[in-house]
Design a protein around this motif. Structure first.
Motif, PDB file in Angstrom:
ATOM      1  N   ILE A   1       0.845  -1.199   0.000  1.00  0.00           N
ATOM      2  CA  ILE A   1       0.000   0.000   0.000  1.00  0.00           C
ATOM      3  C   ILE A   1       0.877   1.244   0.000  1.00  0.00           C
ATOM      4  CG2 ILE A   1      -1.622   1.352   1.394  1.00  0.00           C
ATOM      5  CD1 ILE A   1      -2.953  -1.356   2.143  1.00  0.00           C
ATOM      6  N   LYS A   2       1.947   1.232   0.776  1.00  0.00           N
ATOM      7  CA  LYS A   2       2.886   2.361   0.809  1.00  0.00           C
ATOM      8  C   LYS A   2       3.540   2.534  -0.564  1.00  0.00           C
ATOM      9  CE  LYS A   2       5.721   5.341   2.919  1.00  0.00           C
ATOM     10  NZ  LYS A   2       5.841   6.419   1.970  1.00  0.00           N
ATOM     11  N   GLN A   3       3.907   1.437  -1.233  1.00  0.00           N
ATOM     12  CA  GLN A   3       4.506   1.518  -2.566  1.00  0.00           C
ATOM     13  C   GLN A   3       3.536   2.148  -3.562  1.00  0.00           C
ATOM     14  OE1 GLN A   3       5.775  -2.401  -3.720  1.00  0.00           O
ATOM     15  NE2 GLN A   3       7.121  -2.620  -1.949  1.00  0.00           N
ATOM     16  N   LEU A   4       2.272   1.763  -3.489  1.00  0.00           N
ATOM     17  CA  LEU A   4       1.270   2.356  -4.381  1.00  0.00           C
ATOM     18  C   LEU A   4       1.173   3.861  -4.146  1.00  0.00           C
ATOM     19  CD1 LEU A   4      -1.588  -0.320  -4.217  1.00  0.00           C
ATOM     20  CD2 LEU A   4      -0.026   0.109  -6.136  1.00  0.00           C
ATOM     21  N   GLU A   5       1.170   4.256  -2.889  1.00  0.00           N
ATOM     22  CA  GLU A   5       1.121   5.681  -2.558  1.00  0.00           C
ATOM     23  C   GLU A   5       2.373   6.401  -3.051  1.00  0.00           C
ATOM     24  OE1 GLU A   5       0.384   5.361   1.640  1.00  0.00           O
ATOM     25  OE2 GLU A   5      -1.795   5.405   1.353  1.00  0.00           O
ATOM     26  N   ASP A   6       3.523   5.764  -2.922  1.00  0.00           N
ATOM     27  CA  ASP A   6       4.771   6.352  -3.416  1.00  0.00           C
ATOM     28  C   ASP A   6       4.754   6.512  -4.932  1.00  0.00           C
ATOM     29  OD1 ASP A   6       5.711   6.460  -0.816  1.00  0.00           O
ATOM     30  OD2 ASP A   6       7.038   4.710  -1.027  1.00  0.00           O
ATOM     31  N   ARG A   7       3.969   5.696  -5.620  1.00  0.00           N
ATOM     32  CA  ARG A   7       3.827   5.787  -7.077  1.00  0.00           C
ATOM     33  C   ARG A   7       2.803   6.860  -7.467  1.00  0.00           C
ATOM     34  NH1 ARG A   7       2.942  -0.490  -8.413  1.00  0.00           N
ATOM     35  NH2 ARG A   7       2.102   0.333 -10.357  1.00  0.00           N
ATOM     36  N   GLY A   8       2.283   7.576  -6.484  1.00  0.00           N
ATOM     37  CA  GLY A   8       1.368   8.676  -6.756  1.00  0.00           C
ATOM     38  C   GLY A   8      -0.100   8.298  -6.713  1.00  0.00           C
ATOM     39  N   MET A   9      -0.408   7.108  -6.234  1.00  0.00           N
ATOM     40  CA  MET A   9      -1.796   6.675  -6.163  1.00  0.00           C
ATOM     41  C   MET A   9      -2.399   7.043  -4.809  1.00  0.00           C
ATOM     42  SD  MET A   9      -1.679   2.983  -7.982  1.00  0.00           S
ATOM     43  CE  MET A   9      -0.780   2.774  -9.515  1.00  0.00           C
ATOM     44  N   ARG A  10      -3.688   7.304  -4.805  1.00  0.00           N
ATOM     45  CA  ARG A  10      -4.423   7.510  -3.561  1.00  0.00           C
ATOM     46  C   ARG A  10      -5.104   6.189  -3.233  1.00  0.00           C
ATOM     47  NH1 ARG A  10      -9.011  10.558  -4.765  1.00  0.00           N
ATOM     48  NH2 ARG A  10     -10.406   8.909  -4.126  1.00  0.00           N
TER      49      ARG A  10
ATOM     50  N   ASP B   1      -7.718   4.165  -0.828  1.00  0.00           N
ATOM     51  CA  ASP B   1      -8.815   4.230   0.136  1.00  0.00           C
ATOM     52  C   ASP B   1      -9.179   2.810   0.529  1.00  0.00           C
ATOM     53  OD1 ASP B   1      -8.993   7.009  -0.095  1.00  0.00           O
ATOM     54  OD2 ASP B   1     -10.472   6.879  -1.707  1.00  0.00           O
ATOM     55  N   ILE B   2      -9.034   2.497   1.808  1.00  0.00           N
ATOM     56  CA  ILE B   2      -9.367   1.175   2.324  1.00  0.00           C
ATOM     57  C   ILE B   2     -10.709   1.263   3.040  1.00  0.00           C
ATOM     58  CG2 ILE B   2      -8.658  -0.692   3.875  1.00  0.00           C
ATOM     59  CD1 ILE B   2      -6.850  -0.361   1.392  1.00  0.00           C
ATOM     60  N   HIS B   3     -11.641   0.369   2.669  1.00  0.00           N
ATOM     61  CA  HIS B   3     -12.989   0.402   3.231  1.00  0.00           C
ATOM     62  C   HIS B   3     -13.265  -0.742   4.194  1.00  0.00           C
ATOM     63  CE1 HIS B   3     -13.824   3.456   0.267  1.00  0.00           C
ATOM     64  NE2 HIS B   3     -13.354   2.649  -0.658  1.00  0.00           N
ATOM     65  N   HIS B   4     -12.580  -1.839   4.041  1.00  0.00           N
ATOM     66  CA  HIS B   4     -12.812  -3.035   4.868  1.00  0.00           C
ATOM     67  C   HIS B   4     -11.474  -3.414   5.474  1.00  0.00           C
ATOM     68  CE1 HIS B   4     -14.227  -6.965   6.093  1.00  0.00           C
ATOM     69  NE2 HIS B   4     -13.261  -7.526   5.414  1.00  0.00           N
ATOM     70  N   THR B   5     -11.424  -3.580   6.785  1.00  0.00           N
ATOM     71  CA  THR B   5     -10.130  -3.776   7.435  1.00  0.00           C
ATOM     72  C   THR B   5     -10.076  -4.962   8.386  1.00  0.00           C
ATOM     73  OG1 THR B   5     -10.739  -2.257   9.203  1.00  0.00           O
ATOM     74  CG2 THR B   5      -9.564  -1.313   7.317  1.00  0.00           C
ATOM     75  N   ASP B   6     -11.020  -5.875   8.351  1.00  0.00           N
ATOM     76  CA  ASP B   6     -10.997  -6.981   9.305  1.00  0.00           C
ATOM     77  C   ASP B   6      -9.920  -8.009   8.976  1.00  0.00           C
ATOM     78  OD1 ASP B   6     -13.004  -5.844  10.794  1.00  0.00           O
ATOM     79  OD2 ASP B   6     -14.589  -6.914   9.749  1.00  0.00           O
ATOM     80  N   SER B   7     -10.166  -8.862   7.982  1.00  0.00           N
ATOM     81  CA  SER B   7      -9.211  -9.920   7.651  1.00  0.00           C
ATOM     82  C   SER B   7      -8.504  -9.654   6.334  1.00  0.00           C
ATOM     83  CB  SER B   7      -9.914 -11.270   7.586  1.00  0.00           C
ATOM     84  OG  SER B   7     -10.941 -11.225   6.623  1.00  0.00           O
ATOM     85  N   SER B   8      -8.914  -8.598   5.643  1.00  0.00           N
ATOM     86  CA  SER B   8      -8.228  -8.203   4.417  1.00  0.00           C
ATOM     87  C   SER B   8      -8.316  -6.692   4.308  1.00  0.00           C
ATOM     88  CB  SER B   8      -8.851  -8.868   3.177  1.00  0.00           C
ATOM     89  OG  SER B   8     -10.159  -8.377   2.956  1.00  0.00           O
ATOM     90  N   ARG B   9      -7.539  -6.168   3.402  1.00  0.00           N
ATOM     91  CA  ARG B   9      -7.599  -4.729   3.123  1.00  0.00           C
ATOM     92  C   ARG B   9      -8.288  -4.593   1.775  1.00  0.00           C
ATOM     93  NH1 ARG B   9      -7.140  -4.574   7.764  1.00  0.00           N
ATOM     94  NH2 ARG B   9      -5.540  -3.551   8.975  1.00  0.00           N
ATOM     95  N   TYR B  10      -9.544  -4.163   1.817  1.00  0.00           N
ATOM     96  CA  TYR B  10     -10.345  -4.053   0.608  1.00  0.00           C
ATOM     97  C   TYR B  10     -10.688  -2.586   0.367  1.00  0.00           C
ATOM     98  CZ  TYR B  10     -13.964  -4.649  -2.844  1.00  0.00           C
ATOM     99  OH  TYR B  10     -14.689  -4.575  -4.001  1.00  0.00           O
ATOM    100  N   GLY B  11     -10.483  -2.137  -0.838  1.00  0.00           N
ATOM    101  CA  GLY B  11     -10.795  -0.754  -1.177  1.00  0.00           C
ATOM    102  C   GLY B  11     -10.445  -0.476  -2.611  1.00  0.00           C
ATOM    103  N   LYS B  12      -9.973   0.760  -2.868  1.00  0.00           N
ATOM    104  CA  LYS B  12      -9.606   1.169  -4.230  1.00  0.00           C
ATOM    105  C   LYS B  12      -8.325   1.982  -4.197  1.00  0.00           C
ATOM    106  CE  LYS B  12     -14.188   1.367  -6.304  1.00  0.00           C
ATOM    107  NZ  LYS B  12     -15.196   2.220  -6.948  1.00  0.00           N
ATOM    108  N   ALA B  13      -7.615   1.910  -5.304  1.00  0.00           N
ATOM    109  CA  ALA B  13      -6.464   2.782  -5.532  1.00  0.00           C
ATOM    110  C   ALA B  13      -6.800   3.642  -6.753  1.00  0.00           C
ATOM    111  CB  ALA B  13      -5.194   1.979  -5.806  1.00  0.00           C
ATOM    112  N   TYR B  14      -6.557   4.936  -6.631  1.00  0.00           N
ATOM    113  CA  TYR B  14      -6.844   5.897  -7.709  1.00  0.00           C
ATOM    114  C   TYR B  14      -5.545   6.534  -8.174  1.00  0.00           C
ATOM    115  CZ  TYR B  14     -11.502   5.686  -5.625  1.00  0.00           C
ATOM    116  OH  TYR B  14     -12.696   5.258  -5.128  1.00  0.00           O
ATOM    117  N   TRP B  15      -5.481   6.875  -9.455  1.00  0.00           N
ATOM    118  CA  TRP B  15      -4.334   7.603  -9.972  1.00  0.00           C
ATOM    119  C   TRP B  15      -4.787   8.764 -10.794  1.00  0.00           C
ATOM    120  CZ3 TRP B  15      -5.232   2.460 -10.875  1.00  0.00           C
ATOM    121  CH2 TRP B  15      -5.777   2.127 -12.114  1.00  0.00           C
TER     122      TRP B  15
END
Length: 73
Positions: free
Chosen positions: A48-57, A59-73
């Motif tokens: 997730i940090k690497q994606l952010e370092d690549r300029g993506m935003r 957003d994580i919506h589900h955080t129990d047993s997985s990280r589910y959400g979207k990455a935007y560029w």
């Protein structure tokens, strides 16, 4: 939902999905990354940090047993 120990498979699917979405002119990709074991948690957090370092935003919506959400560029 991502399964235990499936980080590498999920990462590969997301990377190919990013390429497909960009080719189609879309500006986002769905994320479903495992967050079960300590190793999965570290790999997922680092990715997730690497994606952010690549300029993506990311957003994580589900955080129990997985990280589910979207990455935007």
């Amino acid at each position: 939902m991502a399964g235990v120990g499936s980080f590498e498979k999920c990462r590969k699917q997301i990377e190919s999905g990013i390429k497909r979405q960009m080719k189609k002119g879309e500006n986002y990709i769905a994320l479903d990354l495992p967050y079960f074991s300590g190793e999965d948690q570290k790999l997922t957090d680092d990715y997730i940090k690497q994606l952010e370092d690549r300029g993506m935003r990311v957003d994580i919506h589900h955080t129990d047993s997985s990280r589910y959400g979207k990455a935007y560029w």
